[in-house]
Scaffold this motif. Sequence first.
Motif, short mmCIF file in Angstrom:
data_model
loop_
_atom_site.label_atom_id
_atom_site.label_comp_id
_atom_site.label_asym_id
_atom_site.label_seq_id
_atom_site.Cartn_x
_atom_site.Cartn_y
_atom_site.Cartn_z
N SER A 389 0.83 -1.20 0.00
CA SER A 389 0.00 0.00 0.00
C SER A 389 0.87 1.25 0.00
CB SER A 389 -0.97 -0.02 1.19
OG SER A 389 -0.24 -0.01 2.39
N ASN A 390 0.17 2.39 -0.17
CA ASN A 390 0.85 3.69 -0.27
C ASN A 390 1.65 3.80 -1.58
OD1 ASN A 390 0.99 6.20 0.91
ND2 ASN A 390 2.99 5.80 1.83
N ILE A 391 1.15 3.19 -2.63
CA ILE A 391 1.82 3.24 -3.94
C ILE A 391 1.46 4.56 -4.63
CG2 ILE A 391 2.07 2.09 -6.18
CD1 ILE A 391 0.99 -0.48 -4.73
N PRO A 392 2.46 5.35 -5.02
CA PRO A 392 2.12 6.63 -5.69
C PRO A 392 1.58 6.38 -7.10
CG PRO A 392 4.52 6.34 -5.58
CD PRO A 392 3.90 5.18 -4.84
N PRO A 393 0.81 7.34 -7.64
CA PRO A 393 0.14 7.16 -8.94
C PRO A 393 1.11 6.83 -10.08
CG PRO A 393 -0.52 9.23 -7.91
CD PRO A 393 0.50 8.62 -7.03
N ASP A 420 -8.60 0.98 -6.22
CA ASP A 420 -7.61 1.83 -5.57
C ASP A 420 -6.20 1.39 -5.98
OD1 ASP A 420 -6.09 3.36 -3.97
OD2 ASP A 420 -6.93 2.64 -2.07
N HIS A 421 -5.61 2.13 -6.90
CA HIS A 421 -4.27 1.77 -7.36
C HIS A 421 -3.18 2.10 -6.35
CE1 HIS A 421 -3.93 0.41 -11.74
NE2 HIS A 421 -5.09 0.01 -11.27
N LYS A 422 -3.59 2.53 -5.18
CA LYS A 422 -2.60 2.75 -4.13
C LYS A 422 -2.21 1.44 -3.48
CE LYS A 422 -4.10 7.33 -2.57
NZ LYS A 422 -5.34 7.70 -1.85
N MET A 423 -3.00 0.39 -3.76
CA MET A 423 -2.74 -0.89 -3.10
C MET A 423 -2.63 -2.01 -4.14
SD MET A 423 -4.81 -0.87 0.44
CE MET A 423 -6.50 -0.74 -0.12
N HIS A 450 6.12 9.03 -1.09
CA HIS A 450 5.43 7.78 -0.77
C HIS A 450 6.43 6.71 -0.37
CE1 HIS A 450 2.04 9.73 -2.58
NE2 HIS A 450 1.26 8.67 -2.36
N LEU A 452 6.62 2.79 0.51
CA LEU A 452 5.82 1.58 0.34
C LEU A 452 5.56 0.92 1.69
CD1 LEU A 452 4.63 -0.34 -1.85
CD2 LEU A 452 6.80 -1.60 -1.75
#
Length: 461
Positions: A389-393, A420-423, A450, A452
């Motif tokens: 998680s916490n993946i930047p765009p 949710d492309h953050k995860m 960000h 990870l």
Amino acid sequence: RRGQTEVLLLFQRGSDELFSSVSSNPYIMSTTANGNDSKKFKGDIRGPSVPSRVIHIRKLPSDITEAEVISLGVPFGDVTNLLMLKAKNQAFLEMNSEEAAQNLVGYYSTMVPIIRHHPVYVQFSNHKELKTDNSPNQERAQAALRALSSSHVDTAAVAPSTVLRVVVENLIYPVTLDALCQIFSKFGTVLRIIIFTKNNQFQALLQYSDGASAQAAKLSLDGQNIYNGCCTLRISFSKLTSLNVKYNNEKSRDFTRPDLPTGDGQPTMEHTAMATAFITPHCLFILFGVYGDVMRVKILFNKKENALVQMSDSTQAQLAMSHLNGQRLHGKPVRITLSKHTSVQLPREGHEDQGLTKDYSNSPLHRFKKPGSKNYSNIFPPSATLHLSNIPPSVVEDDLKMLFASSGAVVKAFKFFQKDHKMALIQVGSVEEAIESLIEFHNHDLGENHHLRVSFSKSSI
Ligand SMILES: *[C@@H]1O[C@H](CO)[C@@H](O)[C@H](O)[C@H]1NC(C)=O
């Protein structure tokens, strides 16, 4: 007579155990025979752990020399007095300050000095100071003190040599120049070092700024293992008076000449890769941090495959133990039991233990800072599938797959979360690979502020 009264201070009843059965040493007999005077010192008997300037050394080899005993003290301060009890294989060393004595005892408690393959034991004496007389034994001790103690003469003039030859036997793990520097720097300033292989043996030549440091290093390190059960140091004085270093690289270094070229010696990546394969406090902090907030970690100096991990409470300790016991870390199964200690002791100020003990209480990386946070419901046993998680765009699937593959993991599957492309979930070759990857990439900087976050996932892809 005067000498005898003074010596009594040293041999008070019950002190330092050893004097109870004194027989052969006439020096001692003459004093213990005087029963009356010892009463004076009643109530002055303290436990051996109470700091004192006077150090009591036991189990010395019978051919021990005054100079060798003094050398044990020299790295920590001025040695102001010495009493040898050769018949008892013991000695007393008086340091110029209690602080120096504390440094000495603290140091040797983690690093038992080995003299001619015998461990010797060092503790505080019950005596506050060492008073000695003018017996023939003492004259020898005093002469040695004058010769060796740094307060009296230029030590370089009398110490054997500043250059040590170091042979590493039983070389199971590679030993780097940096690792040797770190170990030997404990005893003084390392000026130059060269490592090489000769007759199929890994060897090093190492030059200190002064002979006392070289001697202290030799006394303490000869026969010691760099890693648990292997990489044994065999140290002797070299006949060389100085080392001639041409290049600063992985094979040689002259710390007095940072301007030297690196030459053609290629830095060996092998070594860097292997070095990370040893268990570090950080690695345990990250791994155990999955199951609770890790407050402190201590890798045991003499058993580098053993560590103490202090969690913030016992529930977390239980949880970490139940999930991690038996899992493989760096190729070996981890055995976890509850310690009898309730907390991990930090090294005292100025006693940095090569970074083996770390305090993480103020780390921003704790996962369970807030009671009842969502993180509590995301605790799962180690699995081959990791939750990211916490993946930047800007970071895409291939970036993450390549990142995980870069550390040797086999990436079997990858899936972003639909909404949710953050995860994402990433599946690697084995649970062991997942553990290594989590340790390596949790908190990995992906840019754009960000970092990870990596956890074990309950689902698979
Ligand atoms: C939850 O865990 C993440 C790491 O995965 C951490 O950054 C975050 O601060 C934790 N939240 C709380 C409330 O502790």
